[in-house]
Scaffold this motif. Structure first.
Motif, PDB file in Angstrom:
ATOM      1  N   ARG A 142      -2.904  57.441  -0.517  1.00  0.00           N
ATOM      2  CA  ARG A 142      -4.132  57.264   0.260  1.00  0.00           C
ATOM      3  C   ARG A 142      -4.628  55.826   0.123  1.00  0.00           C
ATOM      4  N   THR A 143      -5.488  55.461   1.036  1.00  0.00           N
ATOM      5  CA  THR A 143      -6.134  54.157   1.002  1.00  0.00           C
ATOM      6  C   THR A 143      -7.575  54.308   1.468  1.00  0.00           C
ATOM      7  N   ARG A 144      -8.392  53.348   1.107  1.00  0.00           N
ATOM      8  CA  ARG A 144      -9.810  53.422   1.446  1.00  0.00           C
ATOM      9  C   ARG A 144     -10.049  52.888   2.850  1.00  0.00           C
ATOM     10  N   VAL A 145     -10.821  53.628   3.607  1.00  0.00           N
ATOM     11  CA  VAL A 145     -11.343  53.190   4.899  1.00  0.00           C
ATOM     12  C   VAL A 145     -12.848  53.413   4.822  1.00  0.00           C
ATOM     13  N   ASP A 146     -13.605  52.345   4.850  1.00  0.00           N
ATOM     14  CA  ASP A 146     -15.049  52.416   4.657  1.00  0.00           C
ATOM     15  C   ASP A 146     -15.327  53.013   3.269  1.00  0.00           C
ATOM     16  N   THR A 147     -16.030  54.136   3.173  1.00  0.00           N
ATOM     17  CA  THR A 147     -16.310  54.743   1.866  1.00  0.00           C
ATOM     18  C   THR A 147     -15.411  55.939   1.575  1.00  0.00           C
ATOM     19  N   ALA A 148     -14.518  56.266   2.489  1.00  0.00           N
ATOM     20  CA  ALA A 148     -13.637  57.427   2.316  1.00  0.00           C
ATOM     21  C   ALA A 148     -12.225  56.977   1.944  1.00  0.00           C
ATOM     22  N   PHE A 149     -11.490  57.863   1.318  1.00  0.00           N
ATOM     23  CA  PHE A 149     -10.079  57.629   1.030  1.00  0.00           C
ATOM     24  C   PHE A 149      -9.278  58.589   1.892  1.00  0.00           C
ATOM     25  N   ILE A 150      -8.449  58.023   2.773  1.00  0.00           N
ATOM     26  CA  ILE A 150      -7.686  58.854   3.702  1.00  0.00           C
ATOM     27  C   ILE A 150      -6.212  58.855   3.312  1.00  0.00           C
ATOM     28  N   GLU A 151      -5.548  59.947   3.638  1.00  0.00           N
ATOM     29  CA  GLU A 151      -4.120  60.042   3.348  1.00  0.00           C
ATOM     30  C   GLU A 151      -3.344  59.138   4.293  1.00  0.00           C
ATOM     31  N   VAL A 152      -2.588  58.236   3.697  1.00  0.00           N
ATOM     32  CA  VAL A 152      -1.729  57.312   4.425  1.00  0.00           C
ATOM     33  C   VAL A 152      -0.489  57.089   3.560  1.00  0.00           C
ATOM     34  N   PRO A 153       0.701  57.242   4.117  1.00  0.00           N
ATOM     35  CA  PRO A 153       1.893  56.925   3.333  1.00  0.00           C
ATOM     36  C   PRO A 153       1.989  55.396   3.200  1.00  0.00           C
ATOM     37  N   ALA A 154       1.201  54.853   2.291  1.00  0.00           N
ATOM     38  CA  ALA A 154       0.938  53.413   2.221  1.00  0.00           C
ATOM     39  C   ALA A 154       2.189  52.552   2.160  1.00  0.00           C
TER      40      ALA A 154
END
Length: 135
Positions: free
Chosen positions: A102-114
Motif C-alpha cells: 500500500r501507499t499513502r494518498v492524502d490521509t489514507a493508505f490504499i492498496e497498490v502493488p507498489a
C-alpha cells in the motif's frame, strides 16, 4: 503516476493516467512515486454543499503503516531519498522481507502493488500544502 490499474472500487474508481501512458509508451514509461513522511497533506472532508460531496482540507501527515511504501523510509530523516524498486524487490526477496502492498494518498493508505506500479520511489521528509487551502 502509477502504471498499474487502480484497486479502488466505487465512485473513486478509475484508470490511472500512468496506466494509459504505460500502454502507449511501453518500456519508455518510467513512473516514479512521490511521497512524504511528515508535515501536512490533503484531507478529503465531507461537505454536502460541494458538488462532489467533499472538499479538500489540511491534515497532519499520518504515520506510515508497516506494510506501506512510506515505512521503507521511516528511518531516513532530513533528506529526500530515492529507491529503485527493482533493487528493493531483490533486497526483499534475498532477505525474506515482504514487499509493500500500500501507499499513502492524502490521509489514507490504499492498496497498490507498489513495486509493480512504480519504477522508483522518492520520499521527502516533509510536505506542505499551497496557501489557497484554509488552515
Amino acid at each position: 503516476m502509477q502504471r498499474s490499474v487502480n484497486q479502488i472500487q466505487g465512485a473513486l474508481a478509475g484508470t490511472p493516467m500512468g496506466n494509459l501512458l504505460s500502454w502507449a509508451l511501453g518500456k519508455d514509461y518510467v513512473p516514479l512515486a512521490l511521497t512524504g513522511n511528515g508535515g501536512e497533506t490533503v484531507e478529503n472532508v465531507p461537505d454536502p454543499n460541494h458538488p462532489l460531496g467533499m472538499r479538500w482540507g489540511r491534515a497532519t501527515t499520518p504515520d506510515a503503516l508497516p506494510d506501506s511504501v512510506e515505512a521503507l523510509f521511516a528511518g531516513v530523516s532530513g533528506q529526500p531519498a530515492l529507491v529503485d524498486t527493482r533493487a528493493l524487490r531483490a533486497y526483499a526477496r534475498r532477505h525474506g522481507l515482504p514487499e509493500p502492498v500500500r501507499t499513502r494518498v492524502d490521509t489514507a493508505f490504499i492498496e497498490v502493488p507498489a513495486l509493480d506500479a512504480f519504477d522508483g520511489v522518492i520520499c521527502v521528509p516533509d510536505t506542505t500544502l499551497s496557501a489557497d487551502l484554509p488552515r
